[in-house]
Scaffold this active site. Structure first.
Site, short mmCIF file in Angstrom:
data_model
loop_
_atom_site.label_atom_id
_atom_site.label_comp_id
_atom_site.label_asym_id
_atom_site.label_seq_id
_atom_site.Cartn_x
_atom_site.Cartn_y
_atom_site.Cartn_z
N VAL A 11 0.73 -0.99 -0.03
CA VAL A 11 0.04 -0.10 -0.04
C VAL A 11 0.76 1.13 -0.07
O VAL A 11 1.88 1.33 0.58
CB VAL A 11 -0.91 -0.26 1.32
N SER A 12 0.33 2.39 -0.60
CA SER A 12 1.13 3.58 -0.55
C SER A 12 1.39 4.13 0.73
O SER A 12 2.32 4.88 0.96
CB SER A 12 0.60 4.65 -1.66
N THR A 13 0.17 4.41 1.65
CA THR A 13 0.07 5.12 2.63
C THR A 13 -0.16 4.25 4.04
O THR A 13 -1.00 3.22 3.65
CB THR A 13 -0.64 6.26 2.59
N GLN A 16 -4.14 3.60 4.04
CA GLN A 16 -4.95 2.43 3.40
C GLN A 16 -4.82 1.16 3.91
O GLN A 16 -3.89 0.88 4.74
CB GLN A 16 -4.14 2.33 1.89
#
Length: 194
Positions: A11-13, A16
């Site tokens: 996941v990017s952050t 999420q």
């Protein structure tokens, strides 16, 4: 003897959720990264690459979670399958084992190109949003100010575990210009001569 099924989640952050990516899939081990997919310099991905060996299967939700760069995606799949590791992309219903047909390679390239294109669109939207936000800055050039009560309220919300994203939205909604911009403009314009 069959190898292990090893999951990879990205996941990017931190906001999420990772649960939906490989939900319901039986895995022996899972490696999870919280990092953008722009390159493959991710600690858990490196850990996965060092962990898997001949006969294992790497299970990833989709190409975009493995890599958002076509060259990186093809290199990862080629390196893994070259070591006898199968790569299973759940969302695309594709499995790569090193003896892949030209059609499978084409599908991998198309899916990787789409993930790269999608990332470029995301970056373009971010640049547009930043430019729009810069235009909204008060015309006198001063930053927006918060009073003590607004600061205390935001600190309380942060202490109660509210995410940065929600705090930023709240901050944007409560911030106000620190001075009256029309009065500032009036002061800065010269008096008409008589």
């Amino acid at each position: 003897m069959s190898g292990q099924r090893v999951g990879y989640i990205r996941v990017s952050t931190v906001d999420q959720h990772v649960g939906r990516q490989l939900d319901g899939i039986e895995l022996d081990r899972v490696f999870t990264d919280t990092a953008p997919g722009k390159d493959i310099a991710r600690p858990q991905l490196r850990g996965l690459l060092g962990f898997v060996h001949d006969g294992d299967t790497v299970v990833v939700h989709s190409t975009a979670h493995l890599a958002r760069n076509l060259d990186d995606l093809r290199r990862l799949v080629r390196d893994l399958t070259g070591s006898g590791v199968r790569v299973e992309l759940v969302h695309e219903h594709l499995t790569f084992a090193g003896d892949d047909s030209p059609m499978a390679q084409l599908l991998l390239s198309v899916m990787g190109a789409y993930a790269e294109f999608e990332r470029a669109l995301i970056r373009e939207r971010q640049r547009e949003s930043i430019a729009l936000a810069k235009r909204r800055v008060p015309t006198d050039g001063r930053k927006r100010a918060l009073d003590r009560n607004q600061i205390a309220a935001l600190l309380d919300r942060a202490a109660n575990g509210e995410t940065k994203t929600l705090l930023a939205k709240k901050l944007a909604s409560v911030a106000k210009p620190s001075t009256n911009t029309s009065a500032t403009k009036a002061r800065s314009e010269p008096e008409p001569s008589q």
